[in-house]
Design an enzyme around this catalytic site. Sequence first.
Site, PDB file in Angstrom:
ATOM      1  N   GLN A 182      37.333  46.216  43.772  1.00 47.20           N
ATOM      2  CA  GLN A 182      36.620  47.050  44.743  1.00 47.20           C
ATOM      3  C   GLN A 182      37.428  48.193  45.366  1.00 47.20           C
ATOM      4  OE1 GLN A 182      34.070  46.693  48.896  1.00 47.20           O
ATOM      5  NE2 GLN A 182      34.448  44.816  47.811  1.00 47.20           N
ATOM      6  N   ARG A 197      39.880  47.500  29.723  1.00 49.84           N
ATOM      7  CA  ARG A 197      40.363  46.735  28.589  1.00 49.84           C
ATOM      8  C   ARG A 197      39.228  46.516  27.584  1.00 49.84           C
ATOM      9  NH1 ARG A 197      44.755  42.452  29.774  1.00 49.84           N
ATOM     10  NH2 ARG A 197      43.982  42.619  31.881  1.00 49.84           N
ATOM     11  N   LEU A 237      40.456  50.980  26.422  1.00 54.22           N
ATOM     12  CA  LEU A 237      41.804  51.281  25.935  1.00 54.22           C
ATOM     13  C   LEU A 237      42.709  50.088  26.207  1.00 54.22           C
ATOM     14  CD1 LEU A 237      43.021  53.925  24.821  1.00 54.22           C
ATOM     15  CD2 LEU A 237      43.768  54.465  27.134  1.00 54.22           C
ATOM     16  N   LYS A 268      48.464  48.134  26.253  1.00 59.77           N
ATOM     17  CA  LYS A 268      49.673  47.404  25.841  1.00 59.77           C
ATOM     18  C   LYS A 268      49.935  47.617  24.352  1.00 59.77           C
ATOM     19  CE  LYS A 268      50.229  44.315  29.594  1.00 59.77           C
ATOM     20  NZ  LYS A 268      50.003  43.009  30.162  1.00 59.77           N
ATOM     21  N   ASN A 302      44.979  50.244  40.931  1.00 64.62           N
ATOM     22  CA  ASN A 302      45.196  49.166  41.902  1.00 64.62           C
ATOM     23  C   ASN A 302      45.500  47.838  41.187  1.00 64.62           C
ATOM     24  OD1 ASN A 302      42.405  48.925  41.129  1.00 64.62           O
ATOM     25  ND2 ASN A 302      41.999  47.693  42.941  1.00 64.62           N
ATOM     26  N   LYS A 344      49.984  39.573  45.244  1.00 62.97           N
ATOM     27  CA  LYS A 344      48.672  40.087  44.851  1.00 62.97           C
ATOM     28  C   LYS A 344      47.734  39.826  46.024  1.00 62.97           C
ATOM     29  CE  LYS A 344      49.014  39.614  39.902  1.00 62.97           C
ATOM     30  NZ  LYS A 344      48.421  39.114  38.683  1.00 62.97           N
ATOM     31  N   TYR A 363      43.656  40.116  47.784  1.00 66.63           N
ATOM     32  CA  TYR A 363      42.224  40.408  47.805  1.00 66.63           C
ATOM     33  C   TYR A 363      41.779  40.648  49.248  1.00 66.63           C
ATOM     34  CZ  TYR A 363      41.447  39.083  42.930  1.00 66.63           C
ATOM     35  OH  TYR A 363      41.452  39.043  41.569  1.00 66.63           O
ATOM     36  N   GLU A 364      40.543  41.099  49.373  1.00 64.25           N
ATOM     37  CA  GLU A 364      39.944  41.465  50.661  1.00 64.25           C
ATOM     38  C   GLU A 364      40.342  40.581  51.858  1.00 64.25           C
ATOM     39  OE1 GLU A 364      37.349  43.919  51.632  1.00 64.25           O
ATOM     40  OE2 GLU A 364      38.118  43.143  53.508  1.00 64.25           O
ATOM     41  N   ASP A 399      39.138  46.153  51.256  1.00 62.12           N
ATOM     42  CA  ASP A 399      38.890  46.777  49.948  1.00 62.12           C
ATOM     43  C   ASP A 399      38.390  48.219  50.081  1.00 62.12           C
ATOM     44  OD1 ASP A 399      39.700  44.616  48.499  1.00 62.12           O
ATOM     45  OD2 ASP A 399      37.708  43.807  48.158  1.00 62.12           O
ATOM     46  N   GLY A 419      35.947  48.859  73.563  1.00 60.13           N
ATOM     47  CA  GLY A 419      36.410  49.942  74.418  1.00 60.13           C
ATOM     48  C   GLY A 419      36.241  49.570  75.873  1.00 60.13           C
ATOM     49  N   GLY A 420      36.042  50.583  76.705  1.00 60.56           N
ATOM     50  CA  GLY A 420      35.888  50.294  78.128  1.00 60.56           C
ATOM     51  C   GLY A 420      34.458  49.921  78.506  1.00 60.56           C
ATOM     52  N   GLN A 421      33.552  49.864  77.526  1.00 64.87           N
ATOM     53  CA  GLN A 421      32.148  49.576  77.858  1.00 64.87           C
ATOM     54  C   GLN A 421      31.827  48.135  77.524  1.00 64.87           C
ATOM     55  OE1 GLN A 421      31.197  52.408  78.994  1.00 64.87           O
ATOM     56  NE2 GLN A 421      32.485  53.817  77.850  1.00 64.87           N
TER      57      GLN A 421
HETATM   58  N1  COA Z   1      45.058  47.292  28.747  1.00 63.53           N
HETATM   59  C1  COA Z   1      46.047  46.388  28.710  1.00 63.53           C
HETATM   60  N2  COA Z   1      46.448  45.675  29.795  1.00 63.53           N
HETATM   61  C2  COA Z   1      45.801  45.903  30.946  1.00 63.53           C
HETATM   62  C3  COA Z   1      44.756  46.837  31.044  1.00 63.53           C
HETATM   63  C4  COA Z   1      44.392  47.551  29.876  1.00 63.53           C
HETATM   64  N3  COA Z   1      43.407  48.447  29.885  1.00 63.53           N
HETATM   65  N4  COA Z   1      44.321  46.818  32.300  1.00 63.53           N
HETATM   66  C5  COA Z   1      45.048  45.902  32.968  1.00 63.53           C
HETATM   67  N5  COA Z   1      45.959  45.354  32.140  1.00 63.53           N
HETATM   68  C6  COA Z   1      46.964  44.339  32.468  1.00 63.53           C
HETATM   69  C7  COA Z   1      47.970  44.810  33.469  1.00 63.53           C
HETATM   70  O1  COA Z   1      48.908  45.654  32.871  1.00 63.53           O
HETATM   71  C8  COA Z   1      48.556  43.467  33.920  1.00 63.53           C
HETATM   72  O2  COA Z   1      49.507  43.046  32.985  1.00 63.53           O
HETATM   73  P1  COA Z   1      50.923  42.342  33.347  1.00 63.53           P
HETATM   74  O3  COA Z   1      50.762  41.692  34.681  1.00 63.53           O
HETATM   75  O4  COA Z   1      51.080  41.387  32.226  1.00 63.53           O
HETATM   76  O5  COA Z   1      51.956  43.391  33.366  1.00 63.53           O
HETATM   77  C9  COA Z   1      47.370  42.517  33.802  1.00 63.53           C
HETATM   78  O6  COA Z   1      46.356  43.249  33.121  1.00 63.53           O
HETATM   79  C10 COA Z   1      46.862  41.958  35.078  1.00 63.53           C
HETATM   80  O7  COA Z   1      46.677  42.990  36.036  1.00 63.53           O
HETATM   81  P2  COA Z   1      46.553  42.632  37.577  1.00 63.53           P
HETATM   82  O8  COA Z   1      46.145  43.869  38.284  1.00 63.53           O
HETATM   83  O9  COA Z   1      47.810  42.022  38.076  1.00 63.53           O
HETATM   84  O10 COA Z   1      45.309  41.626  37.564  1.00 63.53           O
HETATM   85  P3  COA Z   1      45.039  40.237  38.301  1.00 63.53           P
HETATM   86  O11 COA Z   1      43.645  39.892  37.892  1.00 63.53           O
HETATM   87  O12 COA Z   1      46.080  39.222  38.014  1.00 63.53           O
HETATM   88  O13 COA Z   1      45.095  40.576  39.841  1.00 63.53           O
HETATM   89  C11 COA Z   1      44.463  41.712  41.869  1.00 63.53           C
HETATM   90  C12 COA Z   1      44.005  41.189  40.489  1.00 63.53           C
HETATM   91  C13 COA Z   1      43.290  42.514  42.424  1.00 63.53           C
HETATM   92  C14 COA Z   1      44.785  40.523  42.794  1.00 63.53           C
HETATM   93  C15 COA Z   1      45.709  42.631  41.669  1.00 63.53           C
HETATM   94  O14 COA Z   1      45.361  43.641  40.769  1.00 63.53           O
HETATM   95  C16 COA Z   1      46.216  43.275  42.954  1.00 63.53           C
HETATM   96  O15 COA Z   1      46.831  42.632  43.802  1.00 63.53           O
HETATM   97  N6  COA Z   1      45.986  44.574  43.091  1.00 63.53           N
HETATM   98  C17 COA Z   1      46.487  45.351  44.223  1.00 63.53           C
HETATM   99  C18 COA Z   1      45.673  45.126  45.482  1.00 63.53           C
HETATM  100  C19 COA Z   1      44.210  45.278  45.210  1.00 63.53           C
HETATM  101  O16 COA Z   1      43.753  46.341  44.835  1.00 63.53           O
HETATM  102  N7  COA Z   1      43.467  44.190  45.429  1.00 63.53           N
HETATM  103  C20 COA Z   1      42.050  44.127  45.126  1.00 63.53           C
HETATM  104  C21 COA Z   1      41.261  44.806  46.052  1.00 63.53           C
HETATM  105  S1  COA Z   1      39.578  44.797  45.525  1.00 63.53           S
END
Ligand code: COA
Length: 417
Positions: free
Chosen positions: A18, A39, A73, A76, A97, A138, A140-141, A170, A249-251
């Site tokens: 998000q 991906r 895409l 990796k 992100n 890592k 989340y919200e 988020d 606030g003050g209200q």
């Molecule tokens: N092709 C190949 N690899 C890809 C890719 C693509 N198109 N897109 C993502 N990946 C890989 C990343 O390179 C990463 O690889 P690595 O950890 O082996 O180097 C892997 O996917 C996982 O990415 P990650 O973002 O760490 O995913 P997660 O599902 O484990 O974590 C979050 C999710 C949201 C917790 C984490 O992304 C995070 O903390 N983000 C920052 C804060 C944030 O935005 N939080 C969410 C708010 S909504």
Amino acid sequence: MSNKPLEGIKIIDFTHVQAGPACTQMLAWFGADVIKVERPGSGDVTRNQLRDIPDADALYFTMLNSNKRSLTLDTKKAEGKEVLTRLIKESDVLVENFGPGALDRMGFSWENIKALNPKMIVASVKGFSDGHHYDDLKVYENVAQCAGGAASTTGFWDGPPTISAAALGDSNTGMHLAIGILTAIIGRQQTGKGQKVAVSMQDSVLNLCRVKLRDQQRLDRVGYLEEYPQYPHGTFSDVVPRGGNAGGGGQPGWVLKCKGWETDPNAYIYFTIQGHAWAPICRAIGKEQWIDDPDYNTAEARQPHIFDIFGKIEEWLADKTKYEAVDILRKFDIPCAPVLTMKELANDESLRKSGSIVEVDHKVRGKYLTVGSPIKFSDLKPEIKASPLLGEHTADVLAELGYSREQVAQMQESGAV
Ligand code: COA
């Protein structure tokens, strides 16, 4: 005529869930060409999360990714890296992100990107800012709401820390990032150089909790907070307490029951006692005798029995629906509103008319509602379009980058796109 000020800005949207998608979606509404990189095979996890129609992208995805193009895409794989490299050379902004360090591990550190395209703006969302003692986490919200001070100050004093339904961690962070990106674009017009823009979810929540940091310092100095329900009868510890539905606030204000509250959990209004509006309030609720009564006519005099006052207002509200009450109170210039449900908002004609809630037609799921632009311009009316299907624009984007059909077919074969 409606112009799109961000037309010509090309954004590599390497975001998911998000926080990042909310940012790039808004930039797409305002005219940027946002290419969402996903991906192959799976895409953004939200395409599959909380699905309401078995084979259609979930609303979680469609409501955060409108007006974008989708390029699959595998970054990796060597061919995937090559495509991303070409894209970086031609783009203005890369937004991501991922978890901490993921972009570096992919081989696209800030230094490497800068070397490929010195004009590039790289914008990141992380849970905590660089160098913070939690910067490896890592997030989340709800984690961000706890880390940014919202949870400890939200809810009732006799309950646990509470999470807000609003996406403070988020989407709020995404909005901060959008401001950062636009600032960097203007900066680049002056210097010719790109830069790295980073926003942490903790900082973004804290920014919205500014008044609670104000309160901590007031509490440290005087030992109490006069606008909180705990004052003057309760006790204060040395940290800002949860103040229930009190105004920040003050209200002084509170959520008050209206007709039907016994069966309708949302038959309430928010009522604000604005200091200078005391006389109109008394007139509105038929308590003219309070206007000059020294037990009532100043904020200090009212505070010790503020809940009795709210109780009397509820007696006045008992035979009025929330809408009827607001229709009376608005004539007295009293800041108030009905507590509205998502169903009421979805059907609100004014929101439809202003484009704040819009109906979008999606190729697979058909019509659905989404929240349109909350920012209104005199010369731009954002047109909210459906979110892309996974990989819908892969061939187009690769052709624009100079790949031949054969090369695209080869990459599809190898799973790189
Ligand atoms: N092709 C190949 N690899 C890809 C890719 C693509 N198109 N897109 C993502 N990946 C890989 C990343 O390179 C990463 O690889 P690595 O950890 O082996 O180097 C892997 O996917 C996982 O990415 P990650 O973002 O760490 O995913 P997660 O599902 O484990 O974590 C979050 C999710 C949201 C917790 C984490 O992304 C995070 O903390 N983000 C920052 C804060 C944030 O935005 N939080 C969410 C708010 S909504």
